[in-house]
Design a protein around this motif. Sequence first.
Motif, PDB file in Angstrom:
ATOM      1  N   UNK A 161      30.407  -4.699  63.607  1.00 20.30           N
ATOM      2  CA  UNK A 161      31.271  -4.587  64.848  1.00 20.30           C
ATOM      3  C   UNK A 161      30.822  -3.323  65.433  1.00 20.30           C
ATOM      4  N   UNK A 162      30.831  -3.507  66.788  1.00 19.89           N
ATOM      5  CA  UNK A 162      30.204  -2.631  67.683  1.00 19.89           C
ATOM      6  C   UNK A 162      30.565  -1.062  67.720  1.00 19.89           C
ATOM      7  N   UNK A 163      31.899  -0.868  67.082  1.00 17.36           N
ATOM      8  CA  UNK A 163      32.426   0.583  66.885  1.00 17.36           C
ATOM      9  C   UNK A 163      32.670   1.002  65.618  1.00 17.36           C
ATOM     10  N   UNK A 164      31.795   0.345  64.702  1.00 13.51           N
ATOM     11  CA  UNK A 164      31.794   0.743  63.110  1.00 13.51           C
ATOM     12  C   UNK A 164      30.201   1.144  62.838  1.00 13.51           C
ATOM     13  N   UNK A 165      30.157   1.728  61.533  1.00 12.76           N
ATOM     14  CA  UNK A 165      28.808   2.052  61.268  1.00 12.76           C
ATOM     15  C   UNK A 165      27.815   0.903  60.839  1.00 12.76           C
ATOM     16  N   UNK A 166      26.662   1.291  60.605  1.00 14.02           N
ATOM     17  CA  UNK A 166      25.772   0.140  60.375  1.00 14.02           C
ATOM     18  C   UNK A 166      25.085  -0.632  61.200  1.00 14.02           C
ATOM     19  N   UNK A 167      25.153  -0.415  62.351  1.00 13.84           N
ATOM     20  CA  UNK A 167      24.499  -1.209  63.432  1.00 13.84           C
ATOM     21  C   UNK A 167      23.012  -1.006  63.676  1.00 13.84           C
ATOM     22  N   UNK A 168      22.139  -2.123  63.519  1.00 10.82           N
ATOM     23  CA  UNK A 168      20.705  -1.885  63.747  1.00 10.82           C
ATOM     24  C   UNK A 168      20.555  -2.964  64.797  1.00 10.82           C
ATOM     25  N   UNK A 169      19.379  -2.822  65.761  1.00 15.08           N
ATOM     26  CA  UNK A 169      19.111  -3.749  66.379  1.00 15.08           C
ATOM     27  C   UNK A 169      17.646  -4.194  66.420  1.00 15.08           C
ATOM     28  N   UNK A 170      17.326  -5.529  67.000  1.00 12.03           N
ATOM     29  CA  UNK A 170      15.846  -6.149  66.765  1.00 12.03           C
ATOM     30  C   UNK A 170      15.280  -5.324  67.649  1.00 12.03           C
ATOM     31  N   UNK A 171      13.975  -5.511  67.823  1.00 13.72           N
ATOM     32  CA  UNK A 171      13.007  -4.805  68.832  1.00 13.72           C
ATOM     33  C   UNK A 171      13.482  -5.470  70.319  1.00 13.72           C
ATOM     34  N   UNK A 172      12.819  -4.316  71.129  1.00 11.17           N
ATOM     35  CA  UNK A 172      13.253  -4.694  72.567  1.00 11.17           C
ATOM     36  C   UNK A 172      12.723  -5.942  73.035  1.00 11.17           C
ATOM     37  N   UNK A 173      11.497  -6.269  72.425  1.00  9.13           N
ATOM     38  CA  UNK A 173      10.649  -7.456  72.682  1.00  9.13           C
ATOM     39  C   UNK A 173      11.309  -8.612  72.432  1.00  9.13           C
ATOM     40  N   UNK A 174      11.977  -8.665  71.193  1.00 10.11           N
ATOM     41  CA  UNK A 174      12.528  -9.772  70.687  1.00 10.11           C
ATOM     42  C   UNK A 174      13.722  -9.952  71.379  1.00 10.11           C
TER      43      UNK A 174
END
Length: 466
Positions: A161-174
């Motif tokens: 969830x966007x306002x909870x912990x544990x967020x990770x994102x893919x690379x900018x290119x992907x």
Amino acid sequence: MKVSAVGTSSVTLSSLFRFESGSVSLLSKSKSSFGVACSLASSSPAKALRRILDSPGVHQGPACFDALSAKLVENAGFQFCFSSGFSISAASLALPDTGLISYAEMLHQGQLITQSVSIPVIGDADNGYGNAMNLKRTLKGYIAAGFAGIILEDQVSPKACGHTRGRRVVSREEAVMKIKAAVDARRESGSDIVIVARSDARQAVSLEEALVRSRAFADAGADVLFIDALASREEMKAFCDVSPLVPKMANMLEGGGKTPILNPMELQDIGFKIVAYPLSLIGVSIRAMQDSLTAIRGGRIPPPGSMPSFEEIKDILGFNAYYEEEKRYATTTNPQLSKRESSNLYSIQRRDQVDTEQTNQSFKDPIVEVITPDDVYNKYGADSSRNPFSGIWSRTLRVKITGRDGFERLDLRIPAGFLDGITNIVPALGGINIKELLDDATEEVGGKLLLDFQDRMGDRIQVFLE
């Protein structure tokens, strides 16, 4: 292959039907008086959403989680709504928004939502449920389900969830390649679905990274930009300055998110075009159900005014419209009709009569048995000198219930002779001899507290004689 319809231009067969697992399903929705639908001649949901995006001002869209909540949004006069992955996961699975709900489950619920309303719906598609190829299938599925727009984010799987912990994102290119894949899938489908590109990089990486990604998403063909969990007005303004010709979406997470809660005019001044309210409907639904269950557990029904009447519920769900349309197909003249069929018209008419009789039998008007003066005189004797209780009709009972949370749940006044009916309103008073209490207090001048106790759920119940 083409088919033609009277009054419409020729359309391809594939645009009307989806061939799947050897079956054919109609993608267009038939129109009836009790089911809202879009005809072939009307504009697509995406075109309706694009008109909203092109119109002046900022536009609010509550987030729904099922067909009923979507219908209520439409009935309230909103021009569009969102489907919320958070709320659908909560309502359908009773699970957190941590990537546990699947593409198929979201698609199924989304189709029920879009079929229940005529306003455009923007669907939450998380990260597309996989890589760029998975995302293309997701987008095509959302188009077939009737969504006007789709929100695609740059989180890894499983998402958070966007306002909870544990967020990770893919690379900018992907992340950029996935938006390009979405644009390609839209073109391949001949659709104009609105692509909302969301970045969670603000909390996962930095504000600067989120801004760079948003610019790249716009260059890749996204129609609307969205950075979740912006932490201040200044950050919101910096976001709206990115690709100024591309509309921006704000997320007003109710109840304590990271983004400041601003009113629509403030958001418009900053530069936002559409605003989501993701938790209002699911949040108040949870609290209302908790309060109702507390009341029932304590031997009561939800207090008057806390829920719509049965007649109002039927109207919201379309019962009355259904009955009217059903009458058009009732037959009584065919001699081959079975007894069940031949009595159909009478059944419909009788049901309408019963519904009318029950209109006032709602939680706003509890069903009670009233003691009349004749009942009192017949039971206790007409000689009031020998029966001080016969003066009861000049007095009033006040019943007050205060919840354990300190909030007032009920405060009503009824004739003191309303004895047999009072337990229908407050079942916790069952077994208490209120008549005896009134007998003892009948000579009292002014008001008197007759009862003051707590029920099993901790609510305070007070009964006064006034």
